[in-house]
Motif scaffolding. Structure first.
Motif, PDB file in Angstrom:
ATOM      1  N   LEU A 101       0.805  -1.222   0.000  1.00 13.21           N
ATOM      2  CA  LEU A 101       0.000   0.000   0.000  1.00 13.21           C
ATOM      3  C   LEU A 101       0.838   1.273   0.000  1.00 13.21           C
ATOM      4  O   LEU A 101       0.304   2.371  -0.180  1.00 13.21           O
ATOM      5  N   LYS A 129       0.365   4.348  -2.425  1.00 16.79           N
ATOM      6  CA  LYS A 129      -0.896   4.087  -3.134  1.00 16.79           C
ATOM      7  C   LYS A 129      -1.985   4.999  -2.591  1.00 16.79           C
ATOM      8  O   LYS A 129      -1.956   5.411  -1.433  1.00 16.79           O
ATOM      9  N   VAL A 151      -5.372   5.647  -0.986  1.00 19.81           N
ATOM     10  CA  VAL A 151      -6.212   4.862  -0.074  1.00 19.81           C
ATOM     11  C   VAL A 151      -7.357   5.719   0.445  1.00 19.81           C
ATOM     12  O   VAL A 151      -7.303   6.952   0.408  1.00 19.81           O
TER      13      VAL A 151
END
Length: 105
Positions: free
Chosen positions: A19, A22, A24
């Motif tokens: 993650l 990234k 989110v």
């Protein structure tokens, strides 16, 4: 000989490190880090704050948030989106940070 105070060094699973950097969307309870009813820098935690002087959990349950525009403080959970940074060795002890966050619709 080690100097300074000891601190935790996080070990992240592959799912968590994937993650990093990234976009989110995260929901949590705001703990303001400044004065006023509108905040641009705060901590979002999994649990609501129950004491003005205590954080509601460990660093694994909190995300440092910096927003593009001020967000009105609330006791209700909020949702923000932004790019997540998974921090392996941050000197502040934070494990997760989102910069340029915006409230999600």
């Amino acid at each position: 000989m080690a100097t300074g105070r000891p601190r935790y060094v996080p070990q992240f699973s592959g799912n968590v490190t994937a993650l990093d950097r990234k976009e989110v969307k995260i929901q949590g309870f705001m703990t303001p880090l400044g004065m006023g009813d509108r905040q641009t820098h705060f901590v979002l935690s999994a649990m609501p704050t129950t004491c003005s002087f205590c954080m509601p959990g460990g660093p694994e349950s909190m995300v440092e948030i910096r927003t593009k525009t001020p967000v009105k403080y609330t006791f209700e959970p909020i949702v923000v989106t932004g790019k997540l940074a998974v921090l392996k060795d941050d000197p502040t002890g934070v494990f997760y940070r989102i910069v340029d966050a915006v409230p999600a619709n």
